[in-house]
Enzyme design. Structure first.
Site, PDB file in Angstrom:
ATOM      1  N   LEU A  57       0.850  -1.186   0.000  1.00  0.00           N
ATOM      2  CA  LEU A  57       0.000   0.000   0.000  1.00  0.00           C
ATOM      3  C   LEU A  57       0.884   1.234   0.000  1.00  0.00           C
ATOM      4  O   LEU A  57       1.137   1.852   1.038  1.00  0.00           O
ATOM      5  CB  LEU A  57      -0.927   0.004   1.223  1.00  0.00           C
ATOM      6  CG  LEU A  57      -2.247  -0.768   1.080  1.00  0.00           C
ATOM      7  CD1 LEU A  57      -1.991  -2.253   0.912  1.00  0.00           C
ATOM      8  CD2 LEU A  57      -3.142  -0.506   2.269  1.00  0.00           C
ATOM      9  N   ALA A  58       1.382   1.591  -1.170  1.00  0.00           N
ATOM     10  CA  ALA A  58       2.328   2.710  -1.298  1.00  0.00           C
ATOM     11  C   ALA A  58       2.231   3.247  -2.722  1.00  0.00           C
ATOM     12  O   ALA A  58       2.962   2.802  -3.609  1.00  0.00           O
ATOM     13  CB  ALA A  58       3.752   2.254  -0.984  1.00  0.00           C
ATOM     14  N   GLU A  59       1.309   4.193  -2.924  1.00  0.00           N
ATOM     15  CA  GLU A  59       1.046   4.683  -4.279  1.00  0.00           C
ATOM     16  C   GLU A  59       2.270   5.323  -4.925  1.00  0.00           C
ATOM     17  O   GLU A  59       2.526   5.136  -6.117  1.00  0.00           O
ATOM     18  CB  GLU A  59      -0.128   5.671  -4.254  1.00  0.00           C
ATOM     19  CG  GLU A  59      -1.488   5.020  -4.078  1.00  0.00           C
ATOM     20  CD  GLU A  59      -1.745   4.585  -2.638  1.00  0.00           C
ATOM     21  OE1 GLU A  59      -2.666   3.763  -2.426  1.00  0.00           O
ATOM     22  OE2 GLU A  59      -1.032   5.066  -1.730  1.00  0.00           O
ATOM     23  N   GLN A  81      -6.134   2.327  -6.367  1.00  0.00           N
ATOM     24  CA  GLN A  81      -7.346   1.646  -5.908  1.00  0.00           C
ATOM     25  C   GLN A  81      -8.576   2.563  -5.886  1.00  0.00           C
ATOM     26  O   GLN A  81      -9.667   2.169  -6.307  1.00  0.00           O
ATOM     27  CB  GLN A  81      -7.099   1.052  -4.526  1.00  0.00           C
ATOM     28  CG  GLN A  81      -8.058  -0.047  -4.154  1.00  0.00           C
ATOM     29  CD  GLN A  81      -7.591  -0.765  -2.892  1.00  0.00           C
ATOM     30  OE1 GLN A  81      -7.714  -0.247  -1.788  1.00  0.00           O
ATOM     31  NE2 GLN A  81      -7.044  -1.966  -3.061  1.00  0.00           N
ATOM     32  N   PHE A  82      -8.410   3.782  -5.399  1.00  0.00           N
ATOM     33  CA  PHE A  82      -9.458   4.793  -5.425  1.00  0.00           C
ATOM     34  C   PHE A  82      -8.831   6.138  -5.771  1.00  0.00           C
ATOM     35  O   PHE A  82      -7.660   6.389  -5.470  1.00  0.00           O
ATOM     36  CB  PHE A  82     -10.182   4.892  -4.073  1.00  0.00           C
ATOM     37  CG  PHE A  82     -11.167   3.794  -3.825  1.00  0.00           C
ATOM     38  CD1 PHE A  82     -12.488   3.900  -4.255  1.00  0.00           C
ATOM     39  CD2 PHE A  82     -10.778   2.643  -3.152  1.00  0.00           C
ATOM     40  CE1 PHE A  82     -13.394   2.884  -4.020  1.00  0.00           C
ATOM     41  CE2 PHE A  82     -11.678   1.621  -2.908  1.00  0.00           C
ATOM     42  CZ  PHE A  82     -12.999   1.732  -3.342  1.00  0.00           C
ATOM     43  N   ASP A  83      -9.641   7.009  -6.370  1.00  0.00           N
ATOM     44  CA  ASP A  83      -9.157   8.304  -6.834  1.00  0.00           C
ATOM     45  C   ASP A  83      -8.464   9.122  -5.749  1.00  0.00           C
ATOM     46  O   ASP A  83      -7.435   9.750  -5.984  1.00  0.00           O
ATOM     47  CB  ASP A  83     -10.303   9.123  -7.436  1.00  0.00           C
ATOM     48  CG  ASP A  83     -11.620   8.885  -6.701  1.00  0.00           C
ATOM     49  OD1 ASP A  83     -11.589   8.603  -5.484  1.00  0.00           O
ATOM     50  OD2 ASP A  83     -12.676   8.948  -7.339  1.00  0.00           O
ATOM     51  N   GLY A  84      -9.010   9.121  -4.544  1.00  0.00           N
ATOM     52  CA  GLY A  84      -8.434   9.928  -3.468  1.00  0.00           C
ATOM     53  C   GLY A  84      -7.088   9.429  -2.998  1.00  0.00           C
ATOM     54  O   GLY A  84      -6.392  10.135  -2.246  1.00  0.00           O
ATOM     55  N   PHE A  85      -6.678   8.228  -3.417  1.00  0.00           N
ATOM     56  CA  PHE A  85      -5.379   7.690  -3.018  1.00  0.00           C
ATOM     57  C   PHE A  85      -4.267   8.051  -3.998  1.00  0.00           C
ATOM     58  O   PHE A  85      -3.116   7.664  -3.789  1.00  0.00           O
ATOM     59  CB  PHE A  85      -5.440   6.166  -2.900  1.00  0.00           C
ATOM     60  CG  PHE A  85      -6.466   5.664  -1.912  1.00  0.00           C
ATOM     61  CD1 PHE A  85      -7.009   6.496  -0.947  1.00  0.00           C
ATOM     62  CD2 PHE A  85      -6.898   4.345  -1.960  1.00  0.00           C
ATOM     63  CE1 PHE A  85      -7.952   6.031  -0.051  1.00  0.00           C
ATOM     64  CE2 PHE A  85      -7.848   3.875  -1.055  1.00  0.00           C
ATOM     65  CZ  PHE A  85      -8.374   4.722  -0.099  1.00  0.00           C
ATOM     66  N   HIS A 128     -12.707   8.434  -1.232  1.00  0.00           N
ATOM     67  CA  HIS A 128     -13.040   7.401  -2.207  1.00  0.00           C
ATOM     68  C   HIS A 128     -13.914   7.914  -3.349  1.00  0.00           C
ATOM     69  O   HIS A 128     -14.372   7.119  -4.169  1.00  0.00           O
ATOM     70  CB  HIS A 128     -13.753   6.236  -1.514  1.00  0.00           C
ATOM     71  CG  HIS A 128     -12.886   5.422  -0.616  1.00  0.00           C
ATOM     72  ND1 HIS A 128     -12.324   5.933   0.529  1.00  0.00           N
ATOM     73  CD2 HIS A 128     -12.485   4.123  -0.688  1.00  0.00           C
ATOM     74  CE1 HIS A 128     -11.609   4.981   1.123  1.00  0.00           C
ATOM     75  NE2 HIS A 128     -11.692   3.882   0.411  1.00  0.00           N
TER      76      HIS A 128
END
Length: 325
Positions: A57-59, A81-85, A128
């Site tokens: 979990l490390a964009e 995974q989601f736009d906010g990430f 999200h």
């Protein structure tokens, strides 16, 4: 065949993996789980965990690793995974990925596709349901696209992966379960150009431009408007950078009116650029000012309030009424 938007994306990814051994997928939970929205379902099983890679979990790490792979000749496809990430990876995308071609005088390219489920409508929690498209469209060196139908989801995914340039691929998450007939062979044989807008409903009285999840909303508004005496032309923009202004201009020269609709807040959104450009190009053809319909200038609200935030057919129809006032 009848297929969902998500399954069409899966088919596009599968074909890309089959056609080119340099295509690799990276993302959180895309392997064994098949992705949060199951877009990559069964791909790791069929192509192995060295080509469909579950990442930490490390964009920033995902994009940084993919960028390095792209420089070594691979064609990585990253899932955020989601736009906010995507924001932890923003520096990598705009400072490194987008600039490498220019920085090296055109000698180095970065064939990297970043898949981002974007927009609202699914009742998600904070971070999200974002609409970050304007950030990326503003960044020179990035192509930004967003399909609205299963057919375009398949075709545009294949086209994006084949490009030598980095592509931000925005997937309207509330449309993942929409179904439509898709003829894959016909799409492959005669592909519609990636950066061309599509007129998906012809009309004579006003033009409505939308993209991603808002296209279906605009079409619904057009059907309602027809019963009220207004014949709306609906254009699916498809590409957000570059924008096919020629198709929009041609339509507005015929209709004399333009409404731009998107989920993102109106202030400094993509609609502002479209409104400015079309006003410059079509000033003497416009019968009314260009109007914009969008989300409110607030952080995305809690799930129970998002139906008040998201533009609906009524908000578009209100703009139609104002443009004829």
């Amino acid at each position: 065949m009848m297929i969902t938007f998500a399954a069409a994306l899966n088919t596009g990814l599968r074909r890309a993996l089959e056609d080119d051994p340099k295509v690799v997928l990276l993302g959180e939970d895309i392997g064994r789980l098949g992705g949060v929205f199951r877009v990559t379902d069964t791909l790791q099983k069929d192509f192995g965990d060295n080509r469909v890679i579950d990442t930490p979990l490390a964009e920033s790490g995902i994009i940084g690793t993919a960028f390095g792979m792209a420089l070594r000749g691979y064609r990585p496809v990253c899932e955020i995974q989601f736009d906010g990430f995507v924001y932890p990876a923003f520096d990598q995308i705009v400072s490194q990925v987008a600039k490498i071609h220019y920085r090296t005088g055109g000698t180095v390219s970065a064939p990297l596709t970043v898949r981002i489920p974007f927009g609202g409508g699914i009742g998600a929690v904070e971070h999200h349901s974002e609409s970050p498209e304007a950030y990326f469209a503003h960044t020179a060196g990035l192509r930004v696209v967003s399909p609205s139908t299963p057919a375009d989801a398949y075709l545009m995914m294949r086209q994006s992966i084949s490009l030598p340039d980095p592509v931000i691929f925005l997937e309207p998450k509330r449309r993942y379960w929409d179904k439509a007939e898709v003829d894959f062979a016909a799409l492959d044989a005669d592909p519609f150009p990636l950066h061309r807008a599509r007129i998906c409903r012809a009309g004579t009285d006003a033009t409505v431009v939308a993209y991603g999840g808002m296209v279906r909303t605009a079409l619904t508004a057009a059907e309602i408007a027809a019963g009220e005496g207004h014949d709306l032309e609906v254009i699916d923009l498809r590409s957000l950078s570059p924008v096919d202004f020629d198709t929009v201009e041609s339509s507005v020269r015929r209709t004399g009116r333009l409404i731009v609709a998107h989920e993102a807040p109106v202030f400094a959104g993509l609609g502002a650029e479209i409104a400015a450009r079309i006003t410059e190009r079509c000033f003497y053809h416009l019968e009314a000012p260009v109007l914009r319909v969008g989300g409110f200038d607030i952080p995305y609200p809690p799930a129970k309030l998002e139906r008040h935030h998201l533009p609906d057919p009524d908000r578009i129809l209100d703009a139609v009424d104002r443009t004829f006032a």
